[in-house]
Write an enzyme that holds these catalytic residues in place. Structure first.
Site, PDB file in Angstrom:
ATOM      1  N   GLY A   1       0.782  -1.223   0.000  1.00  0.00           N
ATOM      2  CA  GLY A   1       0.000   0.000   0.000  1.00  0.00           C
ATOM      3  C   GLY A   1       0.813   1.273   0.000  1.00  0.00           C
TER       4      GLY A   1
ATOM      5  CE1 TYR B   1     -10.012  -0.046  -6.491  1.00  0.00           C
ATOM      6  CE2 TYR B   1      -8.337  -0.105  -8.199  1.00  0.00           C
ATOM      7  CZ  TYR B   1      -9.087  -0.743  -7.229  1.00  0.00           C
ATOM      8  OH  TYR B   1      -8.875  -2.072  -7.005  1.00  0.00           O
TER       9      TYR B   1
ATOM     10  CB  CYS C   1     -21.608  -0.410 -25.236  1.00  0.00           C
ATOM     11  SG  CYS C   1     -21.080  -0.888 -26.879  1.00  0.00           S
TER      12      CYS C   1
HETATM   13  C1  LIG Z   1      -2.951  -5.951  -2.790  1.00  0.00           C
HETATM   14  C2  LIG Z   1      -2.134  -6.324  -1.614  1.00  0.00           C
HETATM   15  C3  LIG Z   1      -0.853  -5.809  -1.462  1.00  0.00           C
HETATM   16  C4  LIG Z   1      -0.222  -4.801  -2.411  1.00  0.00           C
HETATM   17  O1  LIG Z   1      -0.822  -3.558  -2.309  1.00  0.00           O
HETATM   18  P1  LIG Z   1      -0.184  -2.290  -3.107  1.00  0.00           P
HETATM   19  O2  LIG Z   1      -1.122  -1.195  -2.819  1.00  0.00           O
HETATM   20  O3  LIG Z   1      -0.193  -2.672  -4.551  1.00  0.00           O
HETATM   21  O4  LIG Z   1       1.169  -2.071  -2.580  1.00  0.00           O
HETATM   22  C5  LIG Z   1      -0.117  -6.242  -0.375  1.00  0.00           C
HETATM   23  N1  LIG Z   1      -0.632  -7.116   0.525  1.00  0.00           N
HETATM   24  C6  LIG Z   1      -1.870  -7.628   0.403  1.00  0.00           C
HETATM   25  C7  LIG Z   1      -2.355  -8.590   1.399  1.00  0.00           C
HETATM   26  C8  LIG Z   1      -2.669  -7.239  -0.666  1.00  0.00           C
HETATM   27  O5  LIG Z   1      -3.910  -7.724  -0.765  1.00  0.00           O
END
Ligand SMILES: *Cc1c(COP(=O)(O)O)cnc(C)c1O
Length: 429
Positions: free
Chosen positions: A243, A320, A359
């Site tokens: 994240g 998003y 579409c």
């Molecule tokens: C999707 C996910 C990630 C990666 O998230 P990013 O935002 O792409 O860095 C890491 N850990 C888990 C458990 C995820 O579901």
């Protein structure tokens, strides 16, 4: 940081002219830069080198086997969320014992496959799942498999203030168990002989653009880990998920070093291995999606640029509300963009919506964008599409998926062919 730059008004992927790739491979096409992937990985490796760190690149962000292969060679491990992703990473030659496996709905078949592969950690998302894993591990140990390890995913209940669909670390999401319940889960299952519950996992969600939520969450789980250790449990690792903000607009996201500067001191001397699961922060600006202008159209006061890529190729804008910088592949010198910002304020641009052929009114890439004037058959680049781009693509409207191209220095190769009509119907009998 990435290796997509304009030289004399022409967009290059590393040392390759993007127009040349499009002429050979066609459009739409995802064009990846190997150097960008590797540099992002290396920066994370360096930032956390003081700790015993395993970087598990999140396969769901962008999982082409060729990409996974060079990531594995560069020292990355993998975070998977399905049996299909396990299959992919094994095909790519990953070290199974460093794989971490998350997901709220792992099936028995998927769990057995992961047990047989000997993965590193199952990231446990609920009490029911640990019960099921213990049951399957008992059966699997009679088949000769050793005791699998598990990490309990807890919700530290911090808010990363991102898009609602991107939030995964709060109480009311389907992911993990509430932090208050963690001690009870360890009391009930932490002494199992079949599964070694010995780590804590968190994943706050995607697109966190500040370091603070991570600090808050890690402080909370360190308190939990102290309590658990006092209760006699062994906690060997902490997995702080992914994240980390990706650089969608140059300069807006904290770097790996910024995150590490806040995170490393918290974990130093705590006798914990660290696992990271970066996806977007590695992959996002490692690709562009190149598309061709089909038609120009005016409707009321609005101008539309209709391109040959659609929401089936890249769904992030409608899903998003994601911003992707869009710019022509070839421009005159005065239109070379200094940054990938919505607000470039260049004289002589025109405000348009860039839309696809599908579409659905959700089939757009950018609305009210100031672009240099384009004409039919011009190429546009949609930037920062390496993460959740191709991997979220579909065949909607019976459109074959785009080709994927990997650029490495002055060379490029197709790493996934464009799907054909025959591919579309191959499984229908
Ligand atoms: C999707 C996910 C990630 C990666 O998230 P990013 O935002 O792409 O860095 C890491 N850990 C888990 C458990 C995820 O579901």
């Amino acid at each position: 940081m990435d290796y997509f730059n304009y030289k004399n008004g022409k967009l290059f992927a590393e040392n390759v002219d993007v127009q040349r790739i499009a002429a050979e491979v066609g459009t739409p096409a995802y064009i990846y830069s190997k150097a960008t992937f590797k540099e992002h990985l290396q920066k994370i490796q360096e930032a956390y080198s003081e700790l015993d760190t395993t970087i598990c690149y999140s396969v769901k962000a962008c999982g082409n086997i060729n990409i996974l292969k060079f990531m594995a060679e560069a020292g990355s491990s993998f975070d998977i969320v399905s049996g299909g992703e396990l299959y992919r990473v094994l095909q790519a030659g990953a070290n199974p014992s460093k794989i971490v496996y998350a997901g709220v709905g792992k099936t028995d078949t998927e769990i057995i496959e992961a047990l047989n592969a000997g993965i590193g950690y199952f990231n446990i998302e609920s009490e029911a799942e640990i019960q099921n894993l213990i049951r399957l591990a008992k059966e699997s140990s009679s088949a000769g498999n050793k005791q699998p390890k598990a990490a309990l995913r807890v919700n530290p209940n911090v808010d990363i203030k991102t898009h609602t669909y991107d939030i995964t670390g709060k109480k009311e999401t389907k992911f993990g168990v509430d932090i208050e319940c963690a001690q009870k889960v360890f009391a009930d299952y932490g002494r199992s002989d079949a599964v070694k519950l010995c780590a804590i996992h968190i994943h706050l969600g995607s697109a966190g653009h500040t370091v603070e939520p991570y600090v808050e969450a890690i402080e909370k789980i360190l308190t939990l880990i102290e309590q658990l250790r006092r209760d006699g449990f062994t906690i060997e690792a902490v997995n702080i998920g992914g994240g980390y903000g990706a650089d969608y607009i140059t300069g807006t996201a904290p770097t790996a070093a910024d995150y590490a500067a806040a995170i490393v001191p918290l974990l130093k001397g705590k006798k914990l291995k660290l696992i990271l699961e970066p996806g977007a922060s590695i992959a996002a600006n490692a690709a562009i999606l190149v598309t061709q202008v089909l038609y120009l159209k005016t409707s009321g006061r609005k101008k539309f640029v209709i391109v040959d890529a659609g929401m089936n190729d890249l769904i992030r804008p409608p899903l998003y509300d994601a911003f992707h910088f869009i710019w022509p592949v070839n421009v005159s010198e005065k239109f070379v963009p200094r940054q990938r910002d919505r607000d470039l304020q260049l004289d002589g641009t025109e405000v348009v919506d860039v839309v696809g052929p599908i579409c659905e009114s959700a089939d757009f890439f950018g609305k009210d964008r100031a672009l240099p004037t384009v004409k039919r058959s011009d190429l546009l680049s949609i930037f920062t599409t390496g993460a959740y781009g191709f991997s979220m693509s579909s065949n909607y409207n019976a459109r074959g998926r785009a080709a994927e191209v990997l650029v490495d220095g002055s060379e490029f190769k197709v790493i996934r062919k464009r799907e054909t009509y025959e591919d579309l119907t191959a499984l229908e009998k």
